[in-house]
Scaffold this motif. Structure first.
Motif, PDB file in Angstrom:
ATOM      1  N   ASP A  61       0.826  -1.204   0.000  1.00  0.00           N
ATOM      2  CA  ASP A  61       0.000   0.000   0.000  1.00  0.00           C
ATOM      3  C   ASP A  61       0.862   1.257   0.000  1.00  0.00           C
ATOM      4  O   ASP A  61       0.552   2.248  -0.681  1.00  0.00           O
ATOM      5  N   SER A  65       0.986   3.972  -3.044  1.00  0.00           N
ATOM      6  CA  SER A  65       0.581   5.344  -2.720  1.00  0.00           C
ATOM      7  C   SER A  65       1.687   6.345  -3.014  1.00  0.00           C
ATOM      8  O   SER A  65       1.448   7.410  -3.589  1.00  0.00           O
ATOM      9  N   ARG A  73      -4.330  10.412  -5.804  1.00  0.00           N
ATOM     10  CA  ARG A  73      -4.365   9.548  -4.631  1.00  0.00           C
ATOM     11  C   ARG A  73      -5.765   9.449  -4.044  1.00  0.00           C
ATOM     12  O   ARG A  73      -6.459  10.445  -3.867  1.00  0.00           O
ATOM     13  N   GLU A  74      -6.118   8.234  -3.726  1.00  0.00           N
ATOM     14  CA  GLU A  74      -7.390   7.972  -3.057  1.00  0.00           C
ATOM     15  C   GLU A  74      -7.207   8.142  -1.550  1.00  0.00           C
ATOM     16  O   GLU A  74      -6.070   8.149  -1.054  1.00  0.00           O
ATOM     17  N   TRP A  76      -7.471   6.173   0.964  1.00  0.00           N
ATOM     18  CA  TRP A  76      -6.686   5.131   1.633  1.00  0.00           C
ATOM     19  C   TRP A  76      -5.190   5.305   1.378  1.00  0.00           C
ATOM     20  O   TRP A  76      -4.364   4.917   2.213  1.00  0.00           O
ATOM     21  N   ASP A  79      -3.922   7.794   3.835  1.00  0.00           N
ATOM     22  CA  ASP A  79      -3.752   7.126   5.130  1.00  0.00           C
ATOM     23  C   ASP A  79      -2.472   6.290   5.152  1.00  0.00           C
ATOM     24  O   ASP A  79      -1.758   6.250   6.157  1.00  0.00           O
ATOM     25  N   ALA A  80      -2.181   5.628   4.030  1.00  0.00           N
ATOM     26  CA  ALA A  80      -0.999   4.769   3.960  1.00  0.00           C
ATOM     27  C   ALA A  80       0.287   5.568   4.101  1.00  0.00           C
ATOM     28  O   ALA A  80       1.314   5.033   4.541  1.00  0.00           O
TER      29      ALA A  80
END
Length: 240
Positions: A61, A65, A73-74, A76, A79-80
């Motif tokens: 991940d 990312s 970027r999504e 998640w 967050d990663a």
């Protein structure tokens, strides 16, 4: 005001000479920082005990990312990279990076390698210009004169530059390569050797390293004092 980022990477939480099985590298790094702040109490400090609180290892991940452009970027992915962003922000904010680390099996502890992997980041600490092949990498932390101080404790002897065992030392050379890669080129190294030998060999090495730390604090504070007026002058000439 100068900002210090202090990392301790030893798996030993205590201090040599004070605690059972205490850490010599922690002694050196804490000596450096305490001497610095005693002489310049208005300077600031960020401390991370990565030996006891290891940064996360990078995973799928993280890689997906970090190599996705910001605008794509999504959630998640954000967050990663949250931990990496914080570690990178701390490094960027620093003027002096102080690393206290043991020498484990010819290299750096896994905890310190995890930190290195988190802060060597595309478009944060290193850029790429594909028109510059075969060396497209652009260090991004060369924007001001940052210093890195690597304070090491080794069990054996002869692992320093020019020593009989130097060819087996992959700690400082690895760190220096990584730091140079992102633009930190003012690097200073001090090491204690002989923990496995002990006795007078270790005691002499500890004394010498402590004296070198004291001298380095004075040297770097003089360098900081000399560069500070130039930085202020430069900032005053920038357009508002």
């Amino acid at each position: 005001m100068t900002h210090l980022l202090h990392l301790d990477a030893s798996a030993r939480p205590g201090l040599a000479g004070k605690d059972a099985h205490g850490s010599h590298s922690r002694n050196l790094s804490q000596r450096f920082v305490s001497q610095w702040l005693t002489r310049r109490p208005h300077d600031s400090l960020t401390y991370r005990d990565i030996g006891q609180n290891r940064p996360s290892y990078i995973n799928h991940d993280w890689i997906a990312s970090a190599f996705t452009p910001d605008e794509r970027r999504e959630p998640w992915m954000q967050d990663a990279l949250a931990e990496s962003d914080q570690l990178v922000d701390e490094l960027i904010a620093s003027d002096v990076l102080v690393i206290g680390t043991p020498f484990y099996n010819f290299g750096m502890p896994a905890q310190l390698k995890a930190w290195v992997d988190q802060v060597v980041r595309l478009n944060r600490t290193v850029g790429i210009d594909e028109t510059r092949l075969p060396d497209p990498y652009l260090p991004l932390l060369g924007d001001r004169p940052r210093h890195a101080v690597i304070l090491t404790a080794r069990g054996g002897i002869g692992f320093g530059p020019g020593g009989e065992m130097a060819h087996m030392n992959h700690l400082e050379p690895n760190l220096v390569t990584a730091l140079n890669f992102i633009g930190i080129t003012r690097i200073h190294q001090i090491a204690i050797e002989g923990q496995e030998t002990g006795g007078e060999v270790l005691a002499a090495s500890v004394t010498q390293a402590q004296q070198q730390v004291d001298a380095l604090v004075a040297e770097l504070q003089s360098a900081v004092a000399e560069t500070a007026p130039a930085l202020v002058s430069s900032a005053q000439t920038e357009p508002a």
